[in-house]
Design an enzyme around this catalytic site. Structure first.
Site, PDB file in Angstrom:
ATOM      1  N   GLU A 163      -1.157  -8.180  11.639  1.00  0.00           N
ATOM      2  CA  GLU A 163       0.248  -8.539  11.431  1.00  0.00           C
ATOM      3  C   GLU A 163       1.181  -8.124  12.566  1.00  0.00           C
ATOM      4  O   GLU A 163       2.162  -7.392  12.362  1.00  0.00           O
ATOM      5  CB  GLU A 163       0.741  -7.965  10.098  1.00  0.00           C
ATOM      6  CG  GLU A 163       0.019  -8.566   8.910  1.00  0.00           C
ATOM      7  CD  GLU A 163       0.665  -8.260   7.565  1.00  0.00           C
ATOM      8  OE1 GLU A 163       1.612  -7.472   7.500  1.00  0.00           O
ATOM      9  OE2 GLU A 163       0.212  -8.841   6.560  1.00  0.00           O
ATOM     10  N   GLU A 365      -5.812 -10.998   3.683  1.00  0.00           N
ATOM     11  CA  GLU A 365      -4.991 -10.330   2.670  1.00  0.00           C
ATOM     12  C   GLU A 365      -4.358 -11.386   1.777  1.00  0.00           C
ATOM     13  O   GLU A 365      -3.991 -12.462   2.254  1.00  0.00           O
ATOM     14  CB  GLU A 365      -3.874  -9.465   3.277  1.00  0.00           C
ATOM     15  CG  GLU A 365      -4.353  -8.168   3.877  1.00  0.00           C
ATOM     16  CD  GLU A 365      -3.233  -7.297   4.425  1.00  0.00           C
ATOM     17  OE1 GLU A 365      -2.149  -7.239   3.817  1.00  0.00           O
ATOM     18  OE2 GLU A 365      -3.454  -6.684   5.489  1.00  0.00           O
TER      19      GLU A 365
HETATM   20  C1  BG6 Z   1       0.644  -6.313   4.677  1.00  0.00           C
HETATM   21  C2  BG6 Z   1      -0.048  -5.189   5.393  1.00  0.00           C
HETATM   22  O1  BG6 Z   1       1.914  -6.479   5.237  1.00  0.00           O
HETATM   23  O2  BG6 Z   1       0.897  -6.191   3.322  1.00  0.00           O
HETATM   24  C3  BG6 Z   1      -0.674  -4.140   4.518  1.00  0.00           C
HETATM   25  O3  BG6 Z   1      -0.984  -5.669   6.321  1.00  0.00           O
HETATM   26  C4  BG6 Z   1       0.205  -3.910   3.308  1.00  0.00           C
HETATM   27  O4  BG6 Z   1      -0.870  -2.984   5.301  1.00  0.00           O
HETATM   28  C5  BG6 Z   1       0.286  -5.201   2.521  1.00  0.00           C
HETATM   29  O5  BG6 Z   1      -0.176  -2.844   2.507  1.00  0.00           O
HETATM   30  C6  BG6 Z   1       1.097  -5.089   1.247  1.00  0.00           C
HETATM   31  O6  BG6 Z   1       2.366  -4.621   1.556  1.00  0.00           O
HETATM   32  P1  BG6 Z   1       3.009  -3.332   0.894  1.00  0.00           P
HETATM   33  O7  BG6 Z   1       4.265  -3.117   1.644  1.00  0.00           O
HETATM   34  O8  BG6 Z   1       3.209  -3.673  -0.524  1.00  0.00           O
HETATM   35  O9  BG6 Z   1       2.037  -2.227   1.094  1.00  0.00           O
END
Ligand code: BG6
Length: 464
Positions: A163, A365
């Site tokens: 990201e 993700e």
């Molecule tokens: C992404 C990241 O932005 O989203 C992760 O690559 C992150 O590291 C995931 O944990 C979920 O976001 P958050 O802010 O809820 O942890």
């Protein structure tokens, strides 16, 4: 018949600083994510020092992944566990830790998908100018060469940087930059594009059998209305939120529109002709995308708003003067943490990425953060998570029917871990980790309802 290819990589993801803990163990040197390196503005949530203690539970965690039938596991290597200082000295204990983890995964027929860098910047890099300085080139190159040399024969899929767009757009929220307005975020973007190109070339040479690609957070944008100006805003937001990070690696250039945005906003970046030549030859093998939600935008004229500074988090609140600003989408439901849920947007996003770049896509993700409840009899009934995945996987199958070439799906997250900025109470895992923000309890691993559901889905190659 399953719509998913026979060797589709079903699995899940984590990142080192959010899951490992053990920050003072195994010779790890300080990173930007350690409590000592920053002010904890919000004392109501935990820091990353213990996280899910995966550093001490990795074998048990891999066993749970194997039980779910994972075909792949996406995790990041902690740069400050591998390299000790700005001279590039290597921490053998760190190499051993990841070798053991890789061996255990391979023994369980789980394909490792390895992120080289996921937000945790070693302090020696920070102290040498951070990501905004071109000194980062030598640090990242040395680190990559150590990874490729030590793990190259075990890793088929490498991800260069997690990201980069989120690091550029909201660094102050996820803590990859301590000073909110002090740096030129677009220079960070360019420098990290250069290191990605260098990593691609180095990977080709040192691990010719491996594949490598970037992993941005991609969210397709809808215009808020049928006003033509809102469609222009959609194109603008897509450019600054999504494409600029992929165009450079996949197509070899920064677009004219992007360069004129920088000029209008006095945000010039320093590039050299040697760097720009690199982009012509260093093309990724695939694109990894992280998808949580779509965006919705309307036009923002030159007089109003900040330049990207109103953000609440990764998924909302972007505003670019003279370009576009994000607004809420009244057609979508939200998670407990306010993120819009848009499974159809997932299909739309996959299609747009495929049609734009024609490179195979891996989802690294996707998921729902929730305040899961552990019942008295030790269960977690996360039917909302099952519903979220069911709908997204259905849309992914439709995207495959649309012609999108998909390699795998590794949602966030394999087990509970600490959110970037909302603590451990924002849980994402298939496995519950028994701890609270400040009470570490017994760290027991507990299978959620979604664990059993995902296991069955994998066993049927995505058809339920
Ligand atoms: C992404 C990241 O932005 O989203 C992760 O690559 C992150 O590291 C995931 O944990 C979920 O976001 P958050 O802010 O809820 O942890």
């Amino acid at each position: 018949m399953s719509k998913f290819p026979k060797d589709f990589l079903w699995g899940a993801a984590t990142s080192a600083y959010q899951v490992e803990g053990g920050i003072y163990q195994g010779g790890k040197v300080p990173s930007s994510m350690d409590p000592s390196s920053k002010e904890h503005a919000n004392k109501e949530i935990t820091d990353f020092s213990v996280a899910s203690d995966h550093y001490n539970h990795w074998k048990e965690d891999v066993a749970l992944m194997a039980e779910m039938g994972f075909k792949s596991y996406r995790f990041s290597i902690s740069w400050p566990r591998i390299i000790k200082d700005k001279e590039g000295n290597i921490n053998q204990e760190g190499i051993d830790f990841y070798n053991n983890l890789l061996d255990e995964l391979i023994k369980n027929n789980i394909e490792p998908v390895v992120t080289i860098f996921h937000f945790d910047i070693p302090m020696f890099v920070e102290e040498d100018g951070g990501l905004e300085s071109k000194n980062v080139y030598k640090h990242y190159e040395r680190y990559c060469s150590v990874l490729f040399k030590n793990f190259g024969s075990k890793v088929k899929y490498w991800l260069t940087v997690n990201e980069l767009n989120v690091m550029v757009l909201i660094s102050q929220i996820i803590n990859t930059n301590k000073e909110k307005y002090s740096s030129n975020e677009w220079q960070v973007m360019h420098n990290m594009n250069v290191v990605q190109a260098k990593a691609i070339l180095m990977c080709r040479e040192m691990c010719p059998k491996s594949k490598i690609g970037p992993a941005p957070n991609i969210a397709i944008n809808y215009p808020a209305s049928s006003k033509p100006e809102d469609f222009t805003a959609k194109l603008n937001m897509d450019l600054l939120r999504n494409w600029v990070y992929l165009d450079i690696l996949c197509r070899g250039t920064y677009s004219k529109k992007f360069l004129s945005y920088l000029e209008q906003n006095n945000k010039q970046i320093h590039t050299t002709s040697e760097e720009m030549e690199l982009f012509k030859i260093a093309k990724p093998d695939f694109i990894a995308i992280n998808y949580y939600s779509s965006g919705t935008v309307e036009a923002l004229d030159n007089k109003d708003g900040n330049d990207g500074a109103t953000n609440a988090d990764q998924q909302s609140g972007f505003a670019f003067k003279g370009f576009a600003k994000s607004v809420k989408n009244p057609n979508l439901e939200k998670t407990q943490f306010g993120w819009e849920i848009d499974p159809v947007g997932f299909r739309n996003t996959l299609r747009e990425v495929w049609e734009r770049y024609q490179l195979p896509i891996m989802v690294t993700e996707n998921g729902i953060g929730a305040r899961d409840v552990l019942t008295e009899d030790g269960k977690v009934h996360d039917d909302y998570r099952i519903d979220f995945y069911q709908k997204h996987i259905h849309q992914m199958a439709l995207a495959i029917e649309d012609g999108v070439e998909m390699i795998g799906y590794m949602p966030w997250s394999a087990i509970d871990l600490v959110s970037t900025h909302e603590g451990i109470s924002k849980r994402y895992g298939f496995v519950y980790v028994n701890r609270d923000e400040f009470d570490l309890k017994d760290m027991k691993r507990i299978r959620k309802d979604s664990f059993y559901w995902y296991k069955e889905l994998i066993s049927k190659n995505g058809e339920l």
